[in-house]
Design an enzyme around this catalytic site. Structure first.
Site, PDB file in Angstrom:
ATOM      1  N   SER A 161      -6.059   6.382   5.480  1.00  0.00           N
ATOM      2  CA  SER A 161      -5.212   6.563   6.656  1.00  0.00           C
ATOM      3  C   SER A 161      -5.802   7.641   7.570  1.00  0.00           C
ATOM      4  O   SER A 161      -6.902   7.487   8.068  1.00  0.00           O
ATOM      5  CB  SER A 161      -3.777   6.876   6.217  1.00  0.00           C
ATOM      6  OG  SER A 161      -2.876   6.760   7.279  1.00  0.00           O
ATOM      7  N   ASP A 256       0.582  -3.714   7.146  1.00  0.00           N
ATOM      8  CA  ASP A 256       0.331  -2.349   7.607  1.00  0.00           C
ATOM      9  C   ASP A 256       0.150  -2.361   9.124  1.00  0.00           C
ATOM     10  O   ASP A 256      -0.657  -3.144   9.638  1.00  0.00           O
ATOM     11  CB  ASP A 256      -0.938  -1.828   6.933  1.00  0.00           C
ATOM     12  CG  ASP A 256      -1.282  -0.394   7.279  1.00  0.00           C
ATOM     13  OD1 ASP A 256      -0.602   0.216   8.129  1.00  0.00           O
ATOM     14  OD2 ASP A 256      -2.260   0.120   6.688  1.00  0.00           O
ATOM     15  N   HIS A 286       1.036  -0.214   3.870  1.00  0.00           N
ATOM     16  CA  HIS A 286       0.328   1.043   4.076  1.00  0.00           C
ATOM     17  C   HIS A 286       0.701   2.034   2.965  1.00  0.00           C
ATOM     18  O   HIS A 286       1.855   2.121   2.554  1.00  0.00           O
ATOM     19  CB  HIS A 286       0.711   1.640   5.424  1.00  0.00           C
ATOM     20  CG  HIS A 286      -0.103   2.828   5.806  1.00  0.00           C
ATOM     21  ND1 HIS A 286      -1.316   2.718   6.450  1.00  0.00           N
ATOM     22  CD2 HIS A 286       0.113   4.158   5.642  1.00  0.00           C
ATOM     23  CE1 HIS A 286      -1.811   3.922   6.652  1.00  0.00           C
ATOM     24  NE2 HIS A 286      -0.975   4.811   6.171  1.00  0.00           N
TER      25      HIS A 286
END
Length: 315
Positions: A161, A256, A286
């Site tokens: 991320s 996501d 995610h």
């Protein structure tokens, strides 16, 4: 289709909210960080034993940068192929503890040393503080490889991320500066374009853990008003040239909001002739890479990422 494990986890999260737990994006950033960091630690699978762990710090652009170093179980003596890892958390939350189990598993499965970086967080240290620390950490370890028992010719960066975004920025920064850069990049659902709204950001804006409101909560803490969102340190996907970047492993999740920009980044690398392995886990969300206590897909993804890293370095 969303898989059963991910659906069950999302239902548990919603039940907790209905029972009175506030949503993260409704809390002050410092308060939210404390609560979520503990939840993140508890959401990782049990940490496996590794060969050795040590914590330390070195000088960064604005004070010490803490790190945690993992030597894989059964590793030979001497310098090892090394992954410099940047944790996720929207540049606001997360630390070396929240990703401890993940880094241990990556080390053992890849037979590479992993050095987890505790970069500065926002809003106390807004953009470009976290990316500055990420670049400084890589350069420090690269230039002092012997101190870290690292093989300077086999030095990778990676992260999930926000951490994946930092890893991508490190690669571009070193290339553009003419520095010796990483030999490999591991980008786990990276945030690569904050200047535009992709289809997946629209399609999964609600109901899949990383909501639009939560992205905005992170962004408002991280990016001061007036900053150009096309800055390549915020949107590395907008770089004009991807040639000369290191080989890559890029992973995305099907549900996501960041899926499309991760895939687009992999496509740009491939189009530029960069050896790239791209994989999408279609049924999950995610964060699954570190939500391994609840999501078996996360453990599978850990192992796949580690296997690609091991194959690249021949460990």
């Amino acid at each position: 289709m969303l898989d059963k494990e991910a659906r069950s986890l999302l239902d548990l999260m919603e039940q907790a909210v209905q029972a009175g737990r506030p949503r993260l994006n409704t809390l002050p950033h410092a308060q939210g960080r404390t609560a979520v960091d503990k939840m993140s630690e508890d959401s990782e699978a049990e940490p496996p034993e590794v060969g050795a762990v040590d914590d330390g710090a070195f000088a960064g652009p604005a004070g010490p940068i803490r790190y945690r170093r993992y030597r894989p179980l059964g590793a030979p003596s001497g310098a090892l192929a090394t992954l410099v890892y940047y944790h996720g958390g929207g540049f606001v939350i997360g630390n070396v503890d929240t990703h401890d189990s993940t880094c241990r598993r990556l080390a053992n499965k890849s037979r590479c040393q992993v050095i987890s970086i505790d970069y500065r967080l926002s809003p106390e240290h807004p953009f470009p503080g976290p990316t500055d620390d990420g670049v400084a950490a890589f350069r420090h370890i690269r230039d002092r490889a012997a101190v870290f028992d690292a093989d300077p010719a086999r030095l990778a960066v990676g992260g999930d991320s926000a951490g994946g975004a930092i890893a991508a920025v490190v690669c571009q920064t070193c290339r553009d500066a003419g520095d010796i850069g990483p030999a490999f990049q591991m980008l786990i659902y990276p945030a690569t374009d904050s200047s535009r709204t992709s289809a997946s950001r629209k399609d999964f804006a609600e109901g899949y853990f990383l909501t639009k409101d939560l992205i905005d909560w992170f962004w408002n803490a991280y990016v001061p008003a007036g900053i150009d969102q096309a800055d390549l340190r915020l949107s590395p996907l907008l770089a004009k040239d991807f040639r000369g970047l290191p080989p890559a492993f890029v992973l995305t999740a099907g549900y996501d909001p960041l899926r499309d920009e991760g895939r687009a980044y992999a496509d740009r690398l491939i189009d530029a002739g960069v050896k790239t392995t791209y994989v999408n886990y279609p049924g999950t969300i995610h964060g699954f890479f570190s939500l391994t206590r609840f999501l078996q897909q996360g453990l599978k993804a850990n192992d796949e990422a580690a296997a690609v890293l091991a194959a690249h370095f021949g460990t």
